[in-house]
Design a protein around this motif. Structure first.
Motif, PDB file in Angstrom:
ATOM      1  N   TYR A 100      35.474  24.929 -31.167  1.00 44.93           N
ATOM      2  CA  TYR A 100      34.944  23.668 -30.639  1.00 44.93           C
ATOM      3  C   TYR A 100      34.435  23.802 -29.213  1.00 44.93           C
ATOM      4  N   GLY A 101      35.067  24.640 -28.416  1.00 45.34           N
ATOM      5  CA  GLY A 101      34.676  24.724 -27.015  1.00 45.34           C
ATOM      6  C   GLY A 101      33.444  25.564 -26.762  1.00 45.34           C
ATOM      7  N   GLY A 102      32.922  26.214 -27.760  1.00 43.46           N
ATOM      8  CA  GLY A 102      31.755  27.072 -27.570  1.00 43.46           C
ATOM      9  C   GLY A 102      31.729  28.157 -28.627  1.00 43.46           C
ATOM     10  N   PRO A 103      30.897  29.171 -28.455  1.00 45.29           N
ATOM     11  CA  PRO A 103      30.787  30.246 -29.451  1.00 45.29           C
ATOM     12  C   PRO A 103      31.947  31.234 -29.331  1.00 45.29           C
ATOM     13  N   ASP A 104      33.134  30.813 -29.781  1.00 44.67           N
ATOM     14  CA  ASP A 104      34.342  31.596 -29.571  1.00 44.67           C
ATOM     15  C   ASP A 104      34.662  32.553 -30.718  1.00 44.67           C
ATOM     16  N   ILE A 105      34.001  32.399 -31.856  1.00 46.29           N
ATOM     17  CA  ILE A 105      34.337  33.181 -33.043  1.00 46.29           C
ATOM     18  C   ILE A 105      33.413  34.394 -33.121  1.00 46.29           C
ATOM     19  N   PRO A 106      33.899  35.601 -32.917  1.00 41.14           N
ATOM     20  CA  PRO A 106      33.011  36.768 -32.958  1.00 41.14           C
ATOM     21  C   PRO A 106      32.561  37.081 -34.378  1.00 41.14           C
ATOM     22  N   TYR A 107      31.323  37.528 -34.487  1.00 45.79           N
ATOM     23  CA  TYR A 107      30.777  37.910 -35.787  1.00 45.79           C
ATOM     24  C   TYR A 107      31.618  39.002 -36.434  1.00 45.79           C
ATOM     25  N   SER A 108      32.167  39.885 -35.651  1.00 45.07           N
ATOM     26  CA  SER A 108      32.974  40.972 -36.199  1.00 45.07           C
ATOM     27  C   SER A 108      34.163  40.448 -36.985  1.00 45.07           C
ATOM     28  N   LEU A 109      34.756  39.337 -36.544  1.00 50.07           N
ATOM     29  CA  LEU A 109      35.865  38.739 -37.279  1.00 50.07           C
ATOM     30  C   LEU A 109      35.376  38.159 -38.601  1.00 50.07           C
ATOM     31  N   LEU A 110      34.253  37.443 -38.584  1.00 48.63           N
ATOM     32  CA  LEU A 110      33.698  36.886 -39.812  1.00 48.63           C
ATOM     33  C   LEU A 110      33.409  37.993 -40.824  1.00 48.63           C
ATOM     34  N   HIS A 111      32.821  39.075 -40.332  1.00 48.10           N
ATOM     35  CA  HIS A 111      32.464  40.185 -41.220  1.00 48.10           C
ATOM     36  C   HIS A 111      33.710  40.802 -41.843  1.00 48.10           C
ATOM     37  N   GLU A 112      34.753  40.974 -41.060  1.00 43.99           N
ATOM     38  CA  GLU A 112      35.968  41.581 -41.588  1.00 43.99           C
ATOM     39  C   GLU A 112      36.634  40.671 -42.617  1.00 43.99           C
ATOM     40  N   LEU A 113      36.644  39.374 -42.359  1.00 46.59           N
ATOM     41  CA  LEU A 113      37.228  38.439 -43.314  1.00 46.59           C
ATOM     42  C   LEU A 113      36.417  38.369 -44.604  1.00 46.59           C
ATOM     43  N   ALA A 114      35.096  38.446 -44.479  1.00 47.91           N
ATOM     44  CA  ALA A 114      34.232  38.325 -45.656  1.00 47.91           C
ATOM     45  C   ALA A 114      34.368  39.503 -46.610  1.00 47.91           C
ATOM     46  N   GLN A 115      34.897  40.605 -46.133  1.00 47.57           N
ATOM     47  CA  GLN A 115      35.076  41.766 -47.010  1.00 47.57           C
ATOM     48  C   GLN A 115      36.214  41.544 -48.002  1.00 47.57           C
ATOM     49  N   GLN A 116      37.019  40.512 -47.775  1.00 47.72           N
ATOM     50  CA  GLN A 116      38.109  40.181 -48.683  1.00 47.72           C
ATOM     51  C   GLN A 116      37.607  39.117 -49.659  1.00 47.72           C
ATOM     52  N   PRO A 117      37.474  39.449 -50.946  1.00 49.48           N
ATOM     53  CA  PRO A 117      36.795  38.539 -51.883  1.00 49.48           C
ATOM     54  C   PRO A 117      37.475  37.202 -52.089  1.00 49.48           C
ATOM     55  N   SER A 118      38.757  37.091 -51.769  1.00 46.19           N
ATOM     56  CA  SER A 118      39.474  35.826 -51.979  1.00 46.19           C
ATOM     57  C   SER A 118      39.649  35.038 -50.685  1.00 46.19           C
ATOM     58  N   THR A 119      38.891  35.383 -49.672  1.00 44.71           N
ATOM     59  CA  THR A 119      39.004  34.705 -48.373  1.00 44.71           C
ATOM     60  C   THR A 119      37.885  33.694 -48.192  1.00 44.71           C
ATOM     61  N   GLU A 120      38.243  32.511 -47.705  1.00 47.04           N
ATOM     62  CA  GLU A 120      37.276  31.475 -47.359  1.00 47.04           C
ATOM     63  C   GLU A 120      37.501  31.074 -45.901  1.00 47.04           C
ATOM     64  N   VAL A 121      36.432  30.669 -45.233  1.00 47.18           N
ATOM     65  CA  VAL A 121      36.544  30.278 -43.830  1.00 47.18           C
ATOM     66  C   VAL A 121      35.916  28.908 -43.613  1.00 47.18           C
ATOM     67  N   MET A 122      36.442  28.196 -42.647  1.00 45.45           N
ATOM     68  CA  MET A 122      35.814  26.986 -42.129  1.00 45.45           C
ATOM     69  C   MET A 122      35.682  27.173 -40.625  1.00 45.45           C
ATOM     70  N   VAL A 123      34.448  27.175 -40.133  1.00 47.89           N
ATOM     71  CA  VAL A 123      34.181  27.403 -38.723  1.00 47.89           C
ATOM     72  C   VAL A 123      33.682  26.110 -38.096  1.00 47.89           C
ATOM     73  N   THR A 124      34.272  25.716 -36.989  1.00 49.67           N
ATOM     74  CA  THR A 124      33.748  24.590 -36.226  1.00 49.67           C
ATOM     75  C   THR A 124      32.843  25.144 -35.135  1.00 49.67           C
ATOM     76  N   PHE A 125      31.690  24.528 -34.989  1.00 49.66           N
ATOM     77  CA  PHE A 125      30.670  25.077 -34.092  1.00 49.66           C
ATOM     78  C   PHE A 125      29.988  23.941 -33.348  1.00 49.66           C
ATOM     79  N   ALA A 126      30.142  23.920 -32.033  1.00 45.75           N
ATOM     80  CA  ALA A 126      29.508  22.906 -31.186  1.00 45.75           C
ATOM     81  C   ALA A 126      28.272  23.523 -30.536  1.00 45.75           C
ATOM     82  N   PRO A 127      27.060  23.118 -30.913  1.00 50.47           N
ATOM     83  CA  PRO A 127      25.853  23.774 -30.415  1.00 50.47           C
ATOM     84  C   PRO A 127      25.521  23.444 -28.962  1.00 50.47           C
ATOM     85  N   SER A 128      26.069  22.364 -28.443  1.00 55.31           N
ATOM     86  CA  SER A 128      25.658  21.922 -27.105  1.00 55.31           C
ATOM     87  C   SER A 128      26.022  22.930 -26.022  1.00 55.31           C
TER      88      SER A 128
END
Length: 328
Positions: A100-128
């Protein structure tokens, strides 16, 4: 605000989540583990205390089936390390990543989680944050690069003001796809103060997408949270209710039918609705029937089933957005 409790004593989101899970486990003989990451030691201790109070309100059998593990540390890499150490990677996971406070979620974390087929994510993203601070601050631009996994998002600085937020939203959706989540669901959320926050869900399973969408439409409308579908040409603001306003879905489906000379089957429109809008496939058939009765589309055959083909009227031009709105 203290971790696990809000300013006026209301339960914080981790406690609310625990209570929801506990209620579900009363009905199903399952086991569930909650991992909560808090960067600061004192806040982690406060969060652990609040979660202990929440657990104490539940019977011992349920506490044994719903464990809570509060850890001090940044969510990356500490989260992955914790999941790996407990053998949780590879098992069904729902990971809430609150940026929520900014772009705090690194792409590397998303990529590592996505390699697990049973993993789902919900990311909150404030563009301002990026539109306000990153253009003139190299450190903030680097944070953006880390979040998006590249620099393509920086094109936002050359966009007109009205296009900046939608541009970042679309680039972030592409980021989740590139990380490995084949299906995404995005909502524009406006709170009562009119502040914009994107909720972007990523999964590798269409069924998971459908279930998340059902859950989002089940949000209590009395909380004052409203969603807008980003594909609605009219950008009509949606109030969630038992009988939702489907005028935006009608415009979306009409545009999708018009994009193909051969029209679209109802089954194709349902798949498009599931994967590309905030609406649910179950809403499509009634919407198509109403569009047919209003002569906004024609159907072959006239009865509407999954196999029915939906086309524009043979002798009518494509209605404008204003005309479509007037129909309903």
């Amino acid at each position: 605000m203290r971790p696990g409790i809000y300013e006026h004593g209301e339960p914080g989101s981790p406690v609310v989540a625990y209570d929801v899970f506990a209620g579900a486990l009363h009905r199903y003989p399952k086991r569930l583990r909650m991992f909560l990451m808090e960067e600061h030691k004192q806040r982690a201790q406060q969060l652990d205390h609040q979660m202990g109070l929440a657990q104490a309100r539940r019977p011992s059998d349920l506490r044994n089936r719903l464990s809570v593990d509060v850890r001090e540390g940044d969510f990356h890499p500490a989260l992955i390390q914790k999941l790996r150490a407990t053998g949780s990677l590879g098992k069904p996971l729902f990971v809430l990543l609150d940026g929520y406070g900014g772009p705090d979620i690194p792409y590397s974390l998303l990529h590592e989680l996505a390699q697990q087929p049973s993993t789902e994510v919900m990311v909150t993203f404030a563009p301002s944050f990026l539109t306000r601070f990153a253009e003139k601050d190299a450190a903030h631009r680097q944070r953006g690069d880390a979040a998006f996994g590249g620099q393509e998002w920086q094109e936002v600085f050359r966009k007109p003001k009205s296009d900046k937020f939608p541009f970042l939203r679309d680039r972030y959706k592409e980021t989740l796809h590139r990380a490995g989540f084949s299906h995404t669901l995005q909502f524009e959320m406006l709170d009562e103060g009119g502040r914009l926050l994107y909720l972007i869900f990523g999964t590798s399973h269409a069924k998971g997408l459908e279930k998340m969408k059902d859950a989002m439409w089940g949000v209590d409308p009395s909380h004052g949270i409203r969603y807008r579908d980003p594909k609605d040409p009219g950008q009509q603001q949606l109030d969630l209710a038992l009988e939702p306003n489907t005028a935006p879905l009608r415009r979306i489906l009409l545009d999708h039918v018009a994009s193909s000379n051969a029209g679209r089957t109802v089954e194709e429109l349902q798949a498009y609705t599931l994967l590309e809008t905030v609406f649910r496939p179950a809403q499509v058939i009634n919407v198509i029937r109403r569009m047919r009765d209003a002569e906004a589309v024609r159907t072959e055959p006239n009865g509407v089933t999954k196999k029915t083909r939906v086309l524009l009227p043979a002798s009518h031009p494509t209605p404008s957005t204003a005309e479509q709105a007037a129909l309903w």
